[in-house]
Motif scaffolding. Structure first.
Motif, PDB file in Angstrom:
ATOM      1  N   VAL A   1       9.482 -15.035  16.137  1.00  0.00           N
ATOM      2  CA  VAL A   1       8.368 -15.990  16.119  1.00  0.00           C
ATOM      3  C   VAL A   1       8.508 -17.079  17.175  1.00  0.00           C
ATOM      4  O   VAL A   1       7.540 -17.765  17.485  1.00  0.00           O
ATOM      5  N   LEU A   2       9.695 -17.227  17.751  1.00  0.00           N
ATOM      6  CA  LEU A   2       9.927 -18.324  18.689  1.00  0.00           C
ATOM      7  C   LEU A   2       9.502 -18.017  20.115  1.00  0.00           C
ATOM      8  O   LEU A   2       9.076 -18.909  20.843  1.00  0.00           O
ATOM      9  N   GLY A   3       9.644 -16.790  20.546  1.00  0.00           N
ATOM     10  CA  GLY A   3       9.354 -16.455  21.934  1.00  0.00           C
ATOM     11  C   GLY A   3      10.550 -16.758  22.818  1.00  0.00           C
ATOM     12  O   GLY A   3      11.526 -17.376  22.397  1.00  0.00           O
TER      13      GLY A   3
ATOM     14  N   GLN B   1      10.691 -18.846   4.382  1.00  0.00           N
ATOM     15  CA  GLN B   1       9.317 -19.214   4.703  1.00  0.00           C
ATOM     16  C   GLN B   1       9.250 -20.651   5.218  1.00  0.00           C
ATOM     17  O   GLN B   1       8.537 -20.941   6.187  1.00  0.00           O
ATOM     18  N   VAL B   2       9.997 -21.563   4.604  1.00  0.00           N
ATOM     19  CA  VAL B   2      10.049 -22.952   5.066  1.00  0.00           C
ATOM     20  C   VAL B   2      10.561 -22.998   6.501  1.00  0.00           C
ATOM     21  O   VAL B   2       9.966 -23.647   7.374  1.00  0.00           O
ATOM     22  N   LEU B   3      11.657 -22.285   6.764  1.00  0.00           N
ATOM     23  CA  LEU B   3      12.243 -22.308   8.099  1.00  0.00           C
ATOM     24  C   LEU B   3      11.317 -21.676   9.137  1.00  0.00           C
ATOM     25  O   LEU B   3      11.209 -22.170  10.267  1.00  0.00           O
ATOM     26  N   VAL B   4      10.624 -20.606   8.767  1.00  0.00           N
ATOM     27  CA  VAL B   4       9.667 -19.981   9.691  1.00  0.00           C
ATOM     28  C   VAL B   4       8.524 -20.948   9.989  1.00  0.00           C
ATOM     29  O   VAL B   4       8.129 -21.114  11.148  1.00  0.00           O
ATOM     30  N   ASN B   5       7.977 -21.595   8.965  1.00  0.00           N
ATOM     31  CA  ASN B   5       6.883 -22.547   9.194  1.00  0.00           C
ATOM     32  C   ASN B   5       7.327 -23.683  10.112  1.00  0.00           C
ATOM     33  O   ASN B   5       6.592 -24.067  11.033  1.00  0.00           O
ATOM     34  N   LEU B   6       8.514 -24.223   9.887  1.00  0.00           N
ATOM     35  CA  LEU B   6       9.007 -25.309  10.734  1.00  0.00           C
ATOM     36  C   LEU B   6       9.269 -24.813  12.155  1.00  0.00           C
ATOM     37  O   LEU B   6       8.998 -25.526  13.132  1.00  0.00           O
ATOM     38  N   ALA B   7       9.772 -23.593  12.282  1.00  0.00           N
ATOM     39  CA  ALA B   7      10.041 -23.030  13.609  1.00  0.00           C
ATOM     40  C   ALA B   7       8.739 -22.792  14.382  1.00  0.00           C
ATOM     41  O   ALA B   7       8.666 -23.059  15.583  1.00  0.00           O
TER      42      ALA B   7
ATOM     43  N   ASN C   1       5.912 -24.443  14.009  1.00  0.00           N
ATOM     44  CA  ASN C   1       5.418 -25.757  14.430  1.00  0.00           C
ATOM     45  C   ASN C   1       6.208 -26.275  15.624  1.00  0.00           C
ATOM     46  O   ASN C   1       5.636 -26.848  16.555  1.00  0.00           O
ATOM     47  N   ALA C   2       7.520 -26.079  15.611  1.00  0.00           N
ATOM     48  CA  ALA C   2       8.359 -26.520  16.731  1.00  0.00           C
ATOM     49  C   ALA C   2       7.983 -25.769  18.000  1.00  0.00           C
ATOM     50  O   ALA C   2       7.830 -26.368  19.065  1.00  0.00           O
ATOM     51  N   ARG C   3       7.823 -24.464  17.879  1.00  0.00           N
ATOM     52  CA  ARG C   3       7.428 -23.653  19.040  1.00  0.00           C
ATOM     53  C   ARG C   3       6.115 -24.153  19.630  1.00  0.00           C
ATOM     54  O   ARG C   3       5.975 -24.328  20.837  1.00  0.00           O
ATOM     55  N   ASP C   4       5.150 -24.420  18.760  1.00  0.00           N
ATOM     56  CA  ASP C   4       3.839 -24.870  19.223  1.00  0.00           C
ATOM     57  C   ASP C   4       3.900 -26.274  19.833  1.00  0.00           C
ATOM     58  O   ASP C   4       3.066 -26.617  20.664  1.00  0.00           O
ATOM     59  N   ALA C   5       4.874 -27.063  19.434  1.00  0.00           N
ATOM     60  CA  ALA C   5       5.037 -28.416  19.983  1.00  0.00           C
ATOM     61  C   ALA C   5       5.785 -28.400  21.315  1.00  0.00           C
ATOM     62  O   ALA C   5       5.912 -29.442  21.959  1.00  0.00           O
ATOM     63  N   MET C   6       6.276 -27.217  21.717  1.00  0.00           N
ATOM     64  CA  MET C   6       7.022 -27.082  22.972  1.00  0.00           C
ATOM     65  C   MET C   6       6.395 -25.989  23.842  1.00  0.00           C
ATOM     66  O   MET C   6       7.026 -24.970  24.128  1.00  0.00           O
TER      67      MET C   6
ATOM     68  N   GLY D   1      -4.450 -22.756  13.432  1.00  0.00           N
ATOM     69  CA  GLY D   1      -3.625 -23.143  12.295  1.00  0.00           C
ATOM     70  C   GLY D   1      -4.489 -23.441  11.092  1.00  0.00           C
ATOM     71  O   GLY D   1      -5.631 -23.884  11.217  1.00  0.00           O
ATOM     72  N   THR D   2      -3.932 -23.217   9.904  1.00  0.00           N
ATOM     73  CA  THR D   2      -4.694 -23.427   8.671  1.00  0.00           C
ATOM     74  C   THR D   2      -4.431 -24.786   8.053  1.00  0.00           C
ATOM     75  O   THR D   2      -5.169 -25.211   7.169  1.00  0.00           O
TER      76      THR D   2
END
Length: 162
Positions: free
Chosen positions: A6-8, A33-39, A41-46, A110-111
């Protein structure tokens, strides 16, 4: 790891786990699931890349700690920190990040359920999630899950023949 897909390629992932982490009572799939959601969001912020670090360690809070949204009782916790080098969270957005359907992403991207889901899962497990952020300096989500200390005498009772 399960996060790499999911990170690329533009996000460098680092993981630091302290030795001897205490057990916690949380569903493994839900924590993933928590870690994937946070990851995500982090990816999208970078969008131009950067680093994402996930670290876990044992912490003991010697006294009750008031947070912005609730009281965190004194005790032993496993603390998971998810830190990114992204854009950070704007001041006006901060009060809303855990609200269902709130999103800063463009339409169709995003939802607004990711961070609300994270909050719900952590709270259901008796824990707490909060974040620290400065625009242009990244964001750190801090999850604290109560440690489960099992005494040997109690463990023997659960495995004793009936």
């Amino acid at each position: 790891t399960f996060l790499r897909p999911v990170l690329g390629d533009h996000v460098q992932l680092g993981v630091r786990l302290a030795p001897g982490l205490w057990p916690v009572h949380v569903d493994r799939g839900q924590l993933e699931q928590v870690l994937v959601n946070l990851a995500i969001n982090a990816r999208d912020a970078m969008p131009r890349g950067g680093g994402l670090e996930i670290a876990a360690a044992n912490v003991s809070l010697p006294q009750d700690r008031a947070t912005e949204s609730e009281l965190l009782p004194a005790g032993d916790y496993v603390e998971i920190r998810v830190r990114d080098e992204g854009e950070g969270v704007a001041e006006e957005v901060r009060p809303h990040v855990f609200e269902p359907f709130f999103t800063t992403k463009a339409g169709g991207k995003g939802t607004g359920l990711g961070l609300a889901t994270c909050h719900g899962i952590v709270a259901q497990s008796g824990g707490h999630i909060e974040f620290e952020s400065s625009p242009g300096e990244g964001t750190t989500f801090v999850i604290r899950l109560p440690a489960v200390h099992v005494r040997l005498a109690d463990a023997d009772k659960t495995h004793a023949p009936g």
